[in-house]
Design an enzyme around this catalytic site. Structure first.
Site, PDB file in Angstrom:
ATOM      1  N   ASP A   9       0.852  -1.191   0.000  1.00 18.52           N
ATOM      2  CA  ASP A   9       0.000   0.000   0.000  1.00 18.52           C
ATOM      3  C   ASP A   9       0.886   1.238   0.000  1.00 18.52           C
ATOM      4  OD1 ASP A   9      -2.737   1.224   0.293  1.00 18.52           O
ATOM      5  OD2 ASP A   9      -1.811   2.050   2.084  1.00 18.52           O
ATOM      6  N   SER A  10       0.280   2.375  -0.323  1.00 16.81           N
ATOM      7  CA  SER A  10       1.024   3.633  -0.311  1.00 16.81           C
ATOM      8  C   SER A  10       1.367   4.067   1.105  1.00 16.81           C
ATOM      9  CB  SER A  10       0.210   4.733  -0.997  1.00 16.81           C
ATOM     10  OG  SER A  10      -1.000   4.958  -0.289  1.00 16.81           O
ATOM     11  N   CYS A  72      -3.960  -0.774  -2.525  1.00 16.00           N
ATOM     12  CA  CYS A  72      -3.982   0.671  -2.769  1.00 16.00           C
ATOM     13  C   CYS A  72      -4.801   0.877  -4.037  1.00 16.00           C
ATOM     14  CB  CYS A  72      -2.558   1.199  -2.946  1.00 16.00           C
ATOM     15  SG  CYS A  72      -2.454   2.917  -3.515  1.00 16.00           S
ATOM     16  N   GLU A 151      -2.774   9.225   7.783  1.00 17.50           N
ATOM     17  CA  GLU A 151      -1.346   8.957   7.960  1.00 17.50           C
ATOM     18  C   GLU A 151      -0.778   9.687   9.175  1.00 17.50           C
ATOM     19  OE1 GLU A 151       0.978   7.011   6.277  1.00 17.50           O
ATOM     20  OE2 GLU A 151      -0.676   6.065   5.201  1.00 17.50           O
ATOM     21  N   CYS A 183     -10.535   4.215  -1.326  1.00 19.34           N
ATOM     22  CA  CYS A 183      -9.151   4.303  -0.861  1.00 19.34           C
ATOM     23  C   CYS A 183      -9.091   3.503   0.435  1.00 19.34           C
ATOM     24  CB  CYS A 183      -8.740   5.754  -0.617  1.00 19.34           C
ATOM     25  SG  CYS A 183      -7.101   5.930   0.129  1.00 19.34           S
ATOM     26  N   HIS A 185      -7.333   3.825   2.925  1.00 23.02           N
ATOM     27  CA  HIS A 185      -7.175   4.658   4.125  1.00 23.02           C
ATOM     28  C   HIS A 185      -8.526   5.056   4.712  1.00 23.02           C
ATOM     29  CE1 HIS A 185      -3.078   5.185   2.579  1.00 23.02           C
ATOM     30  NE2 HIS A 185      -2.744   5.734   3.728  1.00 23.02           N
TER      31      HIS A 185
END
Length: 272
Positions: A9-10, A72, A151, A183, A185
């Site tokens: 993942d990013s 991702c 993040e 996404c 996240h």
């Protein structure tokens, strides 16, 4: 097959997918790599995203993984097909499973998709949804402020509530009955997103369906583990292992995580 499953993942968002794989397949070992040093991927060019995704992939291939999950959405949209064609192991993205999940629950076929700039610009969800049902109406919205919120660990407070409310305001009058969190996240913001959108809108993330696909593929290919114990998963990050460990421990509900910081380069990798 005692080889691990690789998840890339990013940043930390892919843990929402990894967590669901752990729940559905508790005996499978997972190697997770989050590119937190270069996150987010959404504003980057497709060429950059593809290059970074290959670097993450090659790192986990060096660990002898039996399957790769690109957790991702931006990387899935840009690099999935190329990586899938090049590798001999199964490779799964998160967009198609997310589309399937949404179509299972929508009643009026008016579906919203929120994601990074890269994912929304690619129209990957719209393409996936309409490949299954051509009559679906899709409204996409880029939410560039969401990934930095997650993040930084600031995904459950007044700032997050304000940012989410302001960002999603344009979707509240679209008569949507389903919203895809495009996404990985975004599930960490799910409770705030649900409150903002209201009870009439079903909020969908791809984690559960992706994990189900992982299970099906491993079973079909005879790659399920024979291990009867709970494995110790490995976590790698290109950024701060301390910050990664703090957020990951909170999200996964585990106190002690094996987190290492790695330097990802074009052809070589090293532990810091």
């Amino acid at each position: 097959m005692e080889q691990p499953i690789g998840v890339i993942d990013s940043g930390i968002g892919g843990l929402t997918v990894a967590k669901e794989i752990m729940r559905q397949l508790p005996h499978e070992k997972i190697l997770y790599l989050g590119d937190t040093a270069r996150c987010p991927y959404g504003p980057r060019t497709g060429e950059e995203v593809k290059k970074f995704t290959w670097q993450l992939t090659n790192f986990l291939l060096s660990k002898n993984i039996k399957m790769l999950v690109i957790a991702c959405n931006t990387a899935t949209a840009v690099a999935l097909e190329e990586i899938r064609q090049e590798l001999s192991i199964p490779v799964l993205g998160v967009i198609y499973p997310g589309a399937i999940s949404a179509l299972k629950v929508t009643e009026n076929y008016k579906i919203g998709v929120i994601g990074t700039e890269g994912t929304i610009k690619s129209k990957a969800y719209e393409i996936a949804l309409r490949s299954i049902n051509g009559s679906v109406s899709v409204s996409g919205l880029a939410c560039p402020k969401f990934v930095p919120l997650v993040e930084s660990g600031e995904y459950d407070g007044p700032v997050a509530r304000r940012v989410v409310a302001e960002t999603l305001a344009t979707l509240t009058n679209k008569e949507l009955d389903t919203l895809i969190l495009g996404c990985t996240h975004y599930p960490l913001l799910e409770s705030i997103i649900k409150k903002t959108m209201g009870n009439a809108v079903k909020v969908i993330s791809s984690g559960e369906e992706t994990a189900r696909e992982v299970s099906s593929i491993l079973y079909y290919k005879g790659l399920l583990t024979n291990n009867s114990t709970i494995p110790e998963h490995e976590y790698y990050t290109t950024g701060s292992s301390r910050i990664f460990s703090r957020i990951a421990s909170q999200w996964l509900g585990k106190k002690m995580l094996n987190v290492q910081t790695v330097r990802i380069e074009s052809k070589t990798e090293s532990l810091l």
